[in-house]
Design a protein around this motif. Sequence first.
Motif, PDB file in Angstrom:
ATOM      1  N   PRO A   1       0.800  -1.279  -0.039  1.00  8.70           N
ATOM      2  CA  PRO A   1      -0.035   0.008   0.054  1.00  8.70           C
ATOM      3  C   PRO A   1       0.899   1.436  -0.031  1.00  8.70           C
ATOM      4  O   PRO A   1       1.800   1.438   0.846  1.00  8.70           O
ATOM      5  CB  PRO A   1      -0.787  -0.023   1.084  1.00  8.70           C
ATOM      6  CG  PRO A   1      -0.801  -1.495   1.713  1.00  8.70           C
ATOM      7  CD  PRO A   1       0.546  -2.013   1.069  1.00  8.70           C
ATOM      8  N   LYS A   2       0.697   2.219  -0.759  1.00  2.00           N
ATOM      9  CA  LYS A   2       1.602   3.377  -0.912  1.00  2.00           C
ATOM     10  C   LYS A   2       1.305   4.307   0.170  1.00  2.00           C
ATOM     11  O   LYS A   2       0.208   4.280   0.712  1.00  2.00           O
ATOM     12  CB  LYS A   2       0.897   4.139  -2.327  1.00  2.00           C
ATOM     13  CG  LYS A   2       1.573   3.521  -3.669  1.00  2.00           C
ATOM     14  CD  LYS A   2       3.035   4.028  -3.873  1.00  2.00           C
ATOM     15  CE  LYS A   2       3.653   3.477  -5.254  1.00  2.00           C
ATOM     16  NZ  LYS A   2       4.952   3.447  -5.306  1.00  2.00           N
ATOM     17  N   GLY A   3       2.276   4.813   0.580  1.00  2.00           N
ATOM     18  CA  GLY A   3       2.474   5.742   1.539  1.00  2.00           C
ATOM     19  C   GLY A   3       2.512   5.293   2.731  1.00  2.00           C
ATOM     20  O   GLY A   3       2.666   5.689   3.942  1.00  2.00           O
TER      21      GLY A   3
ATOM     22  N   GLY B   1       7.790   6.375  -2.670  1.00  2.00           N
ATOM     23  CA  GLY B   1       6.680   6.777  -2.079  1.00  2.00           C
ATOM     24  C   GLY B   1       6.337   6.303  -0.759  1.00  2.00           C
ATOM     25  O   GLY B   1       4.954   6.248  -0.432  1.00  2.00           O
ATOM     26  N   TYR B   2       7.140   5.794   0.080  1.00  2.00           N
ATOM     27  CA  TYR B   2       6.843   5.260   1.495  1.00  2.00           C
ATOM     28  C   TYR B   2       7.830   6.112   2.376  1.00  2.00           C
ATOM     29  O   TYR B   2       8.700   7.011   2.205  1.00  2.00           O
ATOM     30  CB  TYR B   2       7.483   3.738   1.544  1.00  2.00           C
ATOM     31  CG  TYR B   2       6.708   3.092   0.661  1.00  2.00           C
ATOM     32  CD1 TYR B   2       5.488   2.434   1.168  1.00  2.00           C
ATOM     33  CD2 TYR B   2       7.105   2.824  -0.790  1.00  2.00           C
ATOM     34  CE1 TYR B   2       4.675   1.647   0.154  1.00  2.00           C
ATOM     35  CE2 TYR B   2       6.245   2.091  -1.493  1.00  2.00           C
ATOM     36  CZ  TYR B   2       5.173   1.288  -1.092  1.00  2.00           C
ATOM     37  OH  TYR B   2       4.353   0.787  -2.152  1.00  2.00           O
ATOM     38  N   LYS B   3       7.261   6.111   3.689  1.00  2.00           N
ATOM     39  CA  LYS B   3       8.052   6.707   4.779  1.00  2.00           C
ATOM     40  C   LYS B   3       8.829   5.854   5.430  1.00  2.00           C
ATOM     41  O   LYS B   3       8.533   4.819   6.238  1.00  2.00           O
ATOM     42  CB  LYS B   3       6.879   7.286   5.623  1.00  2.00           C
ATOM     43  CG  LYS B   3       7.164   8.038   6.904  1.00  2.00           C
ATOM     44  CD  LYS B   3       6.061   8.608   7.826  1.00  2.00           C
ATOM     45  CE  LYS B   3       6.621   9.293   8.947  1.00  2.00           C
ATOM     46  NZ  LYS B   3       7.816   9.036   9.498  1.00  2.00           N
TER      47      LYS B   3
ATOM     48  N   ARG C   1       0.558   1.330   9.992  1.00  2.00           N
ATOM     49  CA  ARG C   1       0.933   1.551   8.868  1.00  2.00           C
ATOM     50  C   ARG C   1       2.203   0.899   8.350  1.00  2.00           C
ATOM     51  O   ARG C   1       2.684   1.281   7.171  1.00  2.00           O
ATOM     52  CB  ARG C   1       1.140   3.224   8.845  1.00  2.00           C
ATOM     53  CG  ARG C   1       0.007   4.038   9.473  1.00  2.00           C
ATOM     54  CD  ARG C   1       0.405   5.602   9.415  1.00  2.00           C
ATOM     55  NE  ARG C   1       1.220   5.806  10.632  1.00  2.00           N
ATOM     56  CZ  ARG C   1       1.149   5.733  12.143  1.00  2.00           C
ATOM     57  NH1 ARG C   1      -0.380   5.632  12.195  1.00  2.00           N
ATOM     58  NH2 ARG C   1       1.975   6.171  12.898  1.00  2.00           N
ATOM     59  N   THR C   2       2.755   0.296   9.097  1.00  2.00           N
ATOM     60  CA  THR C   2       4.084  -0.498   8.684  1.00  2.00           C
ATOM     61  C   THR C   2       3.562  -1.509   7.577  1.00  2.00           C
ATOM     62  O   THR C   2       2.674  -2.392   7.550  1.00  2.00           O
ATOM     63  CB  THR C   2       4.620  -1.490   9.728  1.00  2.00           C
ATOM     64  OG1 THR C   2       4.926  -0.346  10.737  1.00  2.00           O
ATOM     65  CG2 THR C   2       6.146  -1.804   9.514  1.00  2.00           C
ATOM     66  N   VAL C   3       4.490  -1.359   6.489  1.00  2.00           N
ATOM     67  CA  VAL C   3       4.190  -2.480   5.407  1.00  2.00           C
ATOM     68  C   VAL C   3       5.262  -3.378   5.039  1.00  2.00           C
ATOM     69  O   VAL C   3       5.306  -4.199   4.353  1.00  2.00           O
ATOM     70  CB  VAL C   3       3.685  -1.467   3.975  1.00  2.00           C
ATOM     71  CG1 VAL C   3       2.471  -0.858   4.043  1.00  2.00           C
ATOM     72  CG2 VAL C   3       4.964  -0.576   3.551  1.00  2.00           C
ATOM     73  N   ALA C   4       6.491  -2.758   5.497  1.00  2.00           N
ATOM     74  CA  ALA C   4       7.659  -3.593   5.159  1.00  2.00           C
ATOM     75  C   ALA C   4       8.856  -3.365   6.084  1.00  2.00           C
ATOM     76  O   ALA C   4       8.876  -2.295   6.910  1.00  2.00           O
ATOM     77  CB  ALA C   4       8.230  -3.532   3.584  1.00  2.00           C
ATOM     78  N   ILE C   5       9.898  -4.310   6.236  1.00  2.00           N
ATOM     79  CA  ILE C   5      11.057  -4.117   6.823  1.00  2.00           C
ATOM     80  C   ILE C   5      12.081  -4.103   5.975  1.00  2.00           C
ATOM     81  O   ILE C   5      12.241  -5.111   5.017  1.00  2.00           O
ATOM     82  CB  ILE C   5      11.332  -5.090   8.113  1.00  2.00           C
ATOM     83  CG1 ILE C   5      10.260  -5.095   9.133  1.00  2.00           C
ATOM     84  CG2 ILE C   5      12.689  -4.865   8.792  1.00  2.00           C
ATOM     85  CD1 ILE C   5       9.810  -6.311   9.908  1.00  2.00           C
ATOM     86  N   LEU C   6      13.076  -2.919   5.816  1.00  2.00           N
ATOM     87  CA  LEU C   6      14.307  -3.106   4.891  1.00  2.00           C
ATOM     88  C   LEU C   6      15.424  -3.091   5.555  1.00  2.00           C
ATOM     89  O   LEU C   6      16.197  -2.016   5.643  1.00  2.00           O
ATOM     90  CB  LEU C   6      13.810  -1.951   3.901  1.00  2.00           C
ATOM     91  CG  LEU C   6      14.591  -2.243   2.505  1.00  2.00           C
ATOM     92  CD1 LEU C   6      13.789  -0.908   1.434  1.00  2.00           C
ATOM     93  CD2 LEU C   6      16.033  -2.083   2.418  1.00  2.00           C
TER      94      LEU C   6
END
Length: 367
Positions: free
Chosen positions: A77-79, A100-102, A127-132
Amino acid sequence: MNKFEKPIYVTMPTLAPLHEVDAYMERIWASGIMTHNGPLVQQFEKDFSAWSGVDKTVAVCNGTLAIQLAIRALGLPKGGEIITTPFTFIATLSSILYEGYKPVFVDIDSDTLDIDPKKIEAAITDRTVAILPVHVFGNPCDVEVIDDIAAKHGVKVIYDAAHAVGVKVNGKSVLSYGDVSATSFHATKLLNTSEGGGIIARDPSVDERLRELRFFGYNKEKDVACVGTNAKMTEVNAAIGLANLKYMDAILADRREKYGLYKAILSGCPSLSFQKIAPSCNCSYFPVMFEDEATLLRVDSALKAANVYARRYFWPSVNKYRSICADAEGCPISEDIASRILCLPLYRTLAGDEVRMIADNVKEVIG
Ligand SMILES: Cc1ncc(COP(=O)(O)O)c(C=O)c1O
């Protein structure tokens, strides 16, 4: 102080004998195929995957686009928020922002210099979508713990594996952990194609999407399946990579030996400290930490006077780039380490005697 006649840079590209590259060039000249997923790119993907121990690799034009495409291919999900490390190269952060991510920074472990897995869960929000995370200097992250945290919270994991070719964890390639890993084949990296990158996806449908993304969004049926870009690796880059790939085991052994040499000489200095590395670290860099920034600056300028160009890598901690992440959280461990860490020269054609001379110079300055 040992003064060098010719400049010694922090790194030099690993280059296969020219006639071996030429043999591939002759094939390009004969076929007229320069790009567009040509036979050498396909061969490089196959041979790199086999050498690394992964099923498939998507070759792209650089490691930065590898991260960007890796993020994009997951369809997040964007943002949303992506948790990452502040102790990295700017490309990790800029890729998150570009897509486009925070970025949400989680501080590092002061020993391993990788993201501190114990601090990740506290940073996860709805709001977390991923860990990098980043395998810093080829030292693998705590991949099993990170993958477990991600699974528990239903978020994706994208590893920035720019430094991590040739690294195994529990007998498996570190590139096979997470949902996607993105590596770099830049001229300064252990395996180089001049410029280049590679993406390894766990899910075959993500692998498929990555191939579409790098080729303007075209799918196998030549229909446009998504908004893509041009991230293709060229045949010339693949040729350099194929020639270098043959020497990877020797390159890894050489790095390990020279890393050990530096460590043996510098371990005797109580004021220096070193990254705590896993046995499988590829030893692709030799970072050394001084007591404070003033000492680092003193050593760095003495080395320059001796014609040795070490590099402040990574500096500054990327959460400090106010122009692109003004409201980033403070990361005291990363900021402290970034201010006093220096990478010493390490590459294949650097002689053992030169390593000894550089290490002796460092010892001489710090006393
Ligand atoms: C940790 C890290 N990530 C990403 C990159 C970007 O790779 P490239 O230079 O191939 O775009 C680098 C390059 O130095 C890096 O060190």
